[in-house]
Scaffold this active site. Structure first.
Site, PDB file in Angstrom:
ATOM      1  N   GLY A  15       0.793  -1.231   0.000  1.00  0.00           N
ATOM      2  CA  GLY A  15       0.000   0.000   0.000  1.00  0.00           C
ATOM      3  C   GLY A  15       0.822   1.276   0.000  1.00  0.00           C
ATOM      4  O   GLY A  15       0.363   2.304   0.483  1.00  0.00           O
ATOM      5  N   SER A  16       2.039   1.231  -0.577  1.00  0.00           N
ATOM      6  CA  SER A  16       2.805   2.482  -0.612  1.00  0.00           C
ATOM      7  C   SER A  16       2.163   3.475  -1.584  1.00  0.00           C
ATOM      8  O   SER A  16       2.220   4.687  -1.373  1.00  0.00           O
ATOM      9  CB  SER A  16       4.274   2.221  -0.965  1.00  0.00           C
ATOM     10  OG  SER A  16       4.404   1.848  -2.306  1.00  0.00           O
ATOM     11  N   ASN A  17       1.542   2.978  -2.638  1.00  0.00           N
ATOM     12  CA  ASN A  17       0.817   3.891  -3.540  1.00  0.00           C
ATOM     13  C   ASN A  17      -0.396   4.499  -2.836  1.00  0.00           C
ATOM     14  O   ASN A  17      -0.682   5.680  -3.005  1.00  0.00           O
ATOM     15  CB  ASN A  17       0.395   3.166  -4.823  1.00  0.00           C
ATOM     16  CG  ASN A  17       1.515   3.147  -5.847  1.00  0.00           C
ATOM     17  OD1 ASN A  17       1.859   4.173  -6.426  1.00  0.00           O
ATOM     18  ND2 ASN A  17       2.102   1.983  -6.046  1.00  0.00           N
ATOM     19  N   LYS A  68      -8.507 -13.735  -9.992  1.00  0.00           N
ATOM     20  CA  LYS A  68      -9.662 -12.871 -10.275  1.00  0.00           C
ATOM     21  C   LYS A  68     -10.634 -12.926  -9.108  1.00  0.00           C
ATOM     22  O   LYS A  68     -10.491 -13.764  -8.209  1.00  0.00           O
ATOM     23  CB  LYS A  68     -10.356 -13.308 -11.565  1.00  0.00           C
ATOM     24  CG  LYS A  68     -10.895 -14.728 -11.506  1.00  0.00           C
ATOM     25  CD  LYS A  68     -11.610 -15.083 -12.791  1.00  0.00           C
ATOM     26  CE  LYS A  68     -12.280 -16.439 -12.690  1.00  0.00           C
ATOM     27  NZ  LYS A  68     -13.050 -16.819 -13.859  1.00  0.00           N
ATOM     28  N   MET A  95      -4.129  -7.343  -6.939  1.00  0.00           N
ATOM     29  CA  MET A  95      -3.570  -8.449  -7.719  1.00  0.00           C
ATOM     30  C   MET A  95      -4.616  -9.325  -8.407  1.00  0.00           C
ATOM     31  O   MET A  95      -4.356 -10.492  -8.681  1.00  0.00           O
ATOM     32  CB  MET A  95      -2.683  -9.316  -6.817  1.00  0.00           C
ATOM     33  CG  MET A  95      -1.550  -8.557  -6.148  1.00  0.00           C
ATOM     34  SD  MET A  95      -0.539  -7.642  -7.338  1.00  0.00           S
ATOM     35  CE  MET A  95       0.386  -8.998  -8.038  1.00  0.00           C
ATOM     36  N   ARG A  96      -5.777  -8.762  -8.693  1.00  0.00           N
ATOM     37  CA  ARG A  96      -6.807  -9.580  -9.339  1.00  0.00           C
ATOM     38  C   ARG A  96      -7.414  -8.869 -10.545  1.00  0.00           C
ATOM     39  O   ARG A  96      -7.568  -7.645 -10.518  1.00  0.00           O
ATOM     40  CB  ARG A  96      -7.925  -9.909  -8.351  1.00  0.00           C
ATOM     41  CG  ARG A  96      -7.481 -10.950  -7.358  1.00  0.00           C
ATOM     42  CD  ARG A  96      -8.470 -11.094  -6.248  1.00  0.00           C
ATOM     43  NE  ARG A  96      -7.830 -11.804  -5.162  1.00  0.00           N
ATOM     44  CZ  ARG A  96      -7.816 -13.129  -5.033  1.00  0.00           C
ATOM     45  NH1 ARG A  96      -8.456 -13.874  -5.900  1.00  0.00           N
ATOM     46  NH2 ARG A  96      -7.187 -13.699  -4.027  1.00  0.00           N
ATOM     47  N   ASN A 112      -5.511   2.182 -13.022  1.00  0.00           N
ATOM     48  CA  ASN A 112      -4.511   1.294 -12.421  1.00  0.00           C
ATOM     49  C   ASN A 112      -3.127   1.904 -12.606  1.00  0.00           C
ATOM     50  O   ASN A 112      -2.911   2.694 -13.524  1.00  0.00           O
ATOM     51  CB  ASN A 112      -4.560  -0.069 -13.135  1.00  0.00           C
ATOM     52  CG  ASN A 112      -3.560  -1.058 -12.594  1.00  0.00           C
ATOM     53  OD1 ASN A 112      -3.404  -1.210 -11.376  1.00  0.00           O
ATOM     54  ND2 ASN A 112      -2.856  -1.747 -13.478  1.00  0.00           N
ATOM     55  N   HIS A 114       0.869   0.764 -13.244  1.00  0.00           N
ATOM     56  CA  HIS A 114       1.648  -0.399 -13.662  1.00  0.00           C
ATOM     57  C   HIS A 114       3.133  -0.023 -13.673  1.00  0.00           C
ATOM     58  O   HIS A 114       3.498   1.034 -14.197  1.00  0.00           O
ATOM     59  CB  HIS A 114       1.206  -0.844 -15.063  1.00  0.00           C
ATOM     60  CG  HIS A 114       1.917  -2.060 -15.531  1.00  0.00           C
ATOM     61  ND1 HIS A 114       1.626  -3.319 -15.048  1.00  0.00           N
ATOM     62  CD2 HIS A 114       2.943  -2.220 -16.393  1.00  0.00           C
ATOM     63  CE1 HIS A 114       2.437  -4.196 -15.614  1.00  0.00           C
ATOM     64  NE2 HIS A 114       3.245  -3.559 -16.429  1.00  0.00           N
TER      65      HIS A 114
HETATM   66  C1  GRF Z   1       3.363  -1.326  -7.511  1.00  0.00           C
HETATM   67  O1  GRF Z   1       4.616  -1.510  -8.108  1.00  0.00           O
HETATM   68  C2  GRF Z   1       2.267  -1.274  -8.557  1.00  0.00           C
HETATM   69  O2  GRF Z   1       2.674  -0.662  -9.747  1.00  0.00           O
HETATM   70  C3  GRF Z   1       2.011  -2.725  -8.797  1.00  0.00           C
HETATM   71  O3  GRF Z   1       2.099  -3.315  -7.522  1.00  0.00           O
HETATM   72  C4  GRF Z   1       2.944  -2.530  -6.683  1.00  0.00           C
HETATM   73  C5  GRF Z   1       2.156  -2.167  -5.477  1.00  0.00           C
HETATM   74  O4  GRF Z   1       2.928  -1.515  -4.522  1.00  0.00           O
HETATM   75  N1  GRF Z   1       0.768  -2.925  -9.507  1.00  0.00           N
HETATM   76  P1  GRF Z   1       2.249  -0.878  -3.238  1.00  0.00           P
HETATM   77  O5  GRF Z   1       1.362  -1.951  -2.623  1.00  0.00           O
HETATM   78  O6  GRF Z   1       1.463   0.322  -3.674  1.00  0.00           O
HETATM   79  O7  GRF Z   1       3.391  -0.512  -2.338  1.00  0.00           O
END
Ligand code: GRF
Length: 210
Positions: A15-17, A68, A95-96, A112, A114
């Site tokens: 969850g760093s994003n 999924k 991841m789904r 999303n 990527h």
């Molecule tokens: C990120 O690299 C994102 O691009 C990919 O999964 C990772 C998730 O990282 N889809 P985080 O959980 O947000 O730290």
């Protein structure tokens, strides 16, 4: 100040994003409110981060498949997002794969991030795929989600150079930093109503400064 965009974040892991989105909302750089966070993984750090920020956070059982959501559970995810009146869904390390019920319900409102420059290196382990291929430049992409994997219209991309002495891990770290810089920018563009989907393209409306 225009009304805040209500977003929902789906995350499976660290969850760093999500954290970067939370921080940018706090700093007033993103005119949005995170209505809820949902995870398919009860142990996701993302859920802890959401709770710390006083954001409603839920683990919702994804169903019996690995890659999924099951059709019944997709309905449960949609129900929760609707309850919070979510206007934009941000996948952040979720991841789904999502299917038609979800994507039809939120048509043009699922994005999303990527960790590669799409359309190169879609799918899992994108940073490692790029590194092993020997590219000199990789990066991150924010894009709309459609029925295929990592194929929807591209909103923002930012490059990261591959260094001669790199490793997949070091490259992934630098890409992640860039992800944190561009995801909230894409959400802000959406909040400002500045993204127009025209066929394959997500066009950014340029506004002249007054
Ligand atoms: C990120 O690299 C994102 O691009 C990919 O999964 C990772 C998730 O990282 N889809 P985080 O959980 O947000 O730290």
């Amino acid at each position: 100040m225009p009304k805040k965009l209500i977003i929902g974040v789906l995350a499976s892991g660290q969850g760093s994003n999500l954290q970067a989105i939370i921080d940018n909302v706090r700093q007033g750089k993103l005119n949005a409110k995170i209505g809820c966070v949902i995870s398919d993984n009860p142990a996701a750090v993302a859920l802890e981060r959401a709770k710390e920020a006083n954001i409603p956070a839920y683990y919702i059982y994804p169903g019996e498949y690995k890659t999924k959501l099951s059709p019944e559970q997709e309905i449960a995810y949609v129900k929760c997002l609707k309850e919070y009146k979510i206007e934009l869904i941000c996948l952040a390390g979720f991841m789904r794969i999502l299917h038609s019920h979800f994507l039809q319900t939120f048509k043009g409102r699922v994005i999303n991030i990527h960790p590669a420059l799409l359309p190169s290196f879609p799918g899992l382990h994108a940073q490692e795929q790029a590194f092993n291929y020997g590219v000199k430049v990789s990066g991150a992409t924010v894009h709309f989600v459609d029925e295929e994997v990592d194929t929807g219209p591209i909103i923002i991309q930012k490059t990261v150079k591959v260094k001669e002495n790199d490793t997949p891990e070091l490259l992934a770290k630098r890409i992640l930093k860039v992800e944190h810089q561009i995801y909230f920018q894409a959400i802000q563009l959406f909040a400002e109503g500045r993204i127009k989907i025209e066929g394959r393209k997500a066009k950014i409306v340029v506004r002249n400064k007054e």
